[in-house]
Enzyme design. Structure first.
Site, PDB file in Angstrom:
ATOM      1  N   THR A  38      50.731  12.002  92.064  1.00 35.36           N
ATOM      2  CA  THR A  38      50.494  12.980  93.132  1.00 35.36           C
ATOM      3  C   THR A  38      49.091  12.872  93.699  1.00 35.36           C
ATOM      4  O   THR A  38      48.862  13.150  94.878  1.00 35.36           O
ATOM      5  CB  THR A  38      50.744  14.398  92.573  1.00 35.36           C
ATOM      6  OG1 THR A  38      52.128  14.488  92.241  1.00 35.36           O
ATOM      7  CG2 THR A  38      50.412  15.481  93.564  1.00 35.36           C
ATOM      8  N   SER A  85      54.785   8.652  87.880  1.00 29.09           N
ATOM      9  CA  SER A  85      54.442   8.271  86.508  1.00 29.09           C
ATOM     10  C   SER A  85      55.663   8.098  85.608  1.00 29.09           C
ATOM     11  O   SER A  85      55.561   7.500  84.535  1.00 29.09           O
ATOM     12  CB  SER A  85      53.453   9.253  85.904  1.00 29.09           C
ATOM     13  OG  SER A  85      54.035  10.524  85.740  1.00 29.09           O
ATOM     14  N   THR A 118      50.767  13.204  86.962  1.00 25.11           N
ATOM     15  CA  THR A 118      50.566  14.168  85.874  1.00 25.11           C
ATOM     16  C   THR A 118      51.783  14.290  84.945  1.00 25.11           C
ATOM     17  O   THR A 118      51.643  14.733  83.812  1.00 25.11           O
ATOM     18  CB  THR A 118      50.232  15.564  86.432  1.00 25.11           C
ATOM     19  OG1 THR A 118      51.346  16.032  87.192  1.00 25.11           O
ATOM     20  CG2 THR A 118      48.978  15.550  87.260  1.00 25.11           C
ATOM     21  N   ASP A 119      52.976  13.914  85.441  1.00 23.17           N
ATOM     22  CA  ASP A 119      54.184  14.133  84.626  1.00 23.17           C
ATOM     23  C   ASP A 119      54.099  13.440  83.264  1.00 23.17           C
ATOM     24  O   ASP A 119      54.525  14.003  82.257  1.00 23.17           O
ATOM     25  CB  ASP A 119      55.433  13.636  85.377  1.00 23.17           C
ATOM     26  CG  ASP A 119      55.821  14.563  86.514  1.00 23.17           C
ATOM     27  OD1 ASP A 119      55.220  15.646  86.635  1.00 23.17           O
ATOM     28  OD2 ASP A 119      56.720  14.195  87.293  1.00 23.17           O
TER      29      ASP A 119
HETATM   30  C1  SIN Z   1      53.991  11.906  88.895  1.00 24.68           C
HETATM   31  O1  SIN Z   1      53.808  12.206  87.712  1.00 24.68           O
HETATM   32  O2  SIN Z   1      53.883  10.741  89.304  1.00 24.68           O
HETATM   33  C2  SIN Z   1      54.360  12.939  89.896  1.00 24.68           C
HETATM   34  C3  SIN Z   1      53.829  14.272  89.591  1.00 24.68           C
HETATM   35  C4  SIN Z   1      52.320  14.351  89.584  1.00 24.68           C
HETATM   36  O3  SIN Z   1      51.567  13.408  89.664  1.00 24.68           O
HETATM   37  O4  SIN Z   1      51.851  15.523  89.523  1.00 24.68           O
END
Ligand code: SIN
Length: 348
Positions: A38, A85, A118-119
């Site tokens: 993100t 991710s 973040t995932d």
């Molecule tokens: C991801 O993990 O690629 C999508 C969600 C994020 O980065 O918050």
């Protein structure tokens, strides 16, 4: 007269150039390794914080959006991948770890920053925690809002992560996760909310520090997680398949058998409470353990300690996704059941 003016101008230019070169010479080097997420996400609407496209902006776009970064360090960006991710493969993890080790062993970088979705940031952070052993800071950073959103958190998170990577006070603290002005240990930090900017928590151990006006303030002198294990992956080019199975009431071993029949070399169970499962599951897990297939009991509760059982290994303080990373590394480096059990034991 004209010649004198020209000479004066030339001398000023030379003086300016040497002063700015000297200023650059005292700035630390920080490399940013970008993987997507993100923080590199964009959307047509600046109100969109859920349906944007993650991993769509190049690292140089992110760096150029925060020119203040250049006051802190001499920053270079490298694109390792640009994806959500959930797509971070064992190949990307190994490449990333090898690149971080190479950059830090070379001795020219004060620190390294990794941008990440973040995932699954906690899995990559934990993987790097177990496969690096340099004193220089390794900082992993993401964002909960895409770069195009009103009040996007990525630019400040990126600046803070470079400040941290460039700071000698951040040395010898293991891999650190930066979001929402908090500095967390990669060993303990976990994503605990699906959408809000304060999604990252370190429930029992707490944070290592906090940013105040963009400057890191640590709560403790440098410390490492207890019994942190190091795995040398310089010769590893693939990680074995380890599946995670989620426990629930009256569960049958269908998924467990499906995982093994489809090539899983080990199993993590996100058990209830202290890593518990139904009697049917317990019996099936015992049979796998007796055959030498490692099964690690973690907890679906979100935090807490899981003790070893008569029929399987307990995950200690590791959640299911971090247990999977540890088991993959143990298997990839040739550990047997006893050694695997010791690796998890050493997490206590
Ligand atoms: C991801 O993990 O690629 C999508 C969600 C994020 O980065 O918050």
């Amino acid at each position: 007269m004209k010649k004198t003016l020209l000479n004066t101008l030339l001398s000023s230019l030379i003086l300016y150039t040497s002063v700015s070169l000297a200023a650059d010479a005292i700035k630390p080097n920080v490399t940013i390794l970008a993987t997507g997420g993100t923080i590199a996400g964009s959307s047509k609407s600046n109100l969109d914080t859920t349906d944007y496209k993650a991993g769509s902006l190049d690292i140089n776009v992110l760096i150029n959006a925060v020119p203040e970064i250049n006051d802190v360090a001499i920053v270079k960006g490298e694109q390792i991948s640009n994806t959500i991710s959930g797509n971070i493969s064992s190949e990307i993890l190994l490449n990333l770890s090898k690149r971080v080790n190479h950059l830090l062993n070379e001795g020219k970088q004060q620190g390294v920053v990794i941008t990440h979705g973040t995932d699954t940031i906690e899995e990559t952070a934990f993987f790097l925690e177990l496969t690096t052993q340099n004193k220089q800071p390794i900082v992993i950073v993401g964002a909960m809002r895409p770069a195009t959103a009103i009040s996007a958190d990525g630019p400040m998170n990126l600046l803070e992560s470079v400040v941290l990577a460039a700071d000698k006070k951040a040395e010898n603290r293991g891999v650190m996760v930066v979001l929402n002005d908090r500095i967390g240990s990669a060993f303990y930090t976990t994503k605990a909310n699906s959408t809000t900017p304060d999604a990252f928590k370190s429930y029992e151990p707490g944070y290592l520090g906090v940013f105040v006006s963009g400057k890191p303030k640590f709560y403790y002198t440098p410390a490492q997680p207890v019994d942190r294990t190091f795995f040398d992956v310089s010769k590893v080019d693939k990680l074995p398949n380890v599946e995670i199975i989620y426990a629930y009431q009256d569960q049958t071993p269908t998924m467990l058998h499906a995982a093994i029949n489809n090539g899983a070399k080990g199993i993590i169970v996100a058990g209830s409470g202290n890593g518990n499962v139904s009697s049917n599951m317990e019996e099936a897990i015992k049979q796998l353990s007796d055959k030498g297939i490692p099964v690690v009991m973690a907890t679906r509760t979100g935090s807490g300690y899981v003790s070893s059982k008569s029929f399987a290994i307990g995950s200690g303080f590791l959640n299911p996704q971090k247990s999977r990373i540890l088991l993959q590394l143990a298997l990839a480096t040739g550990a047997n059941l006893k050694q695997i059990s010791n690796y998890f034991d050493s997490q206590r």
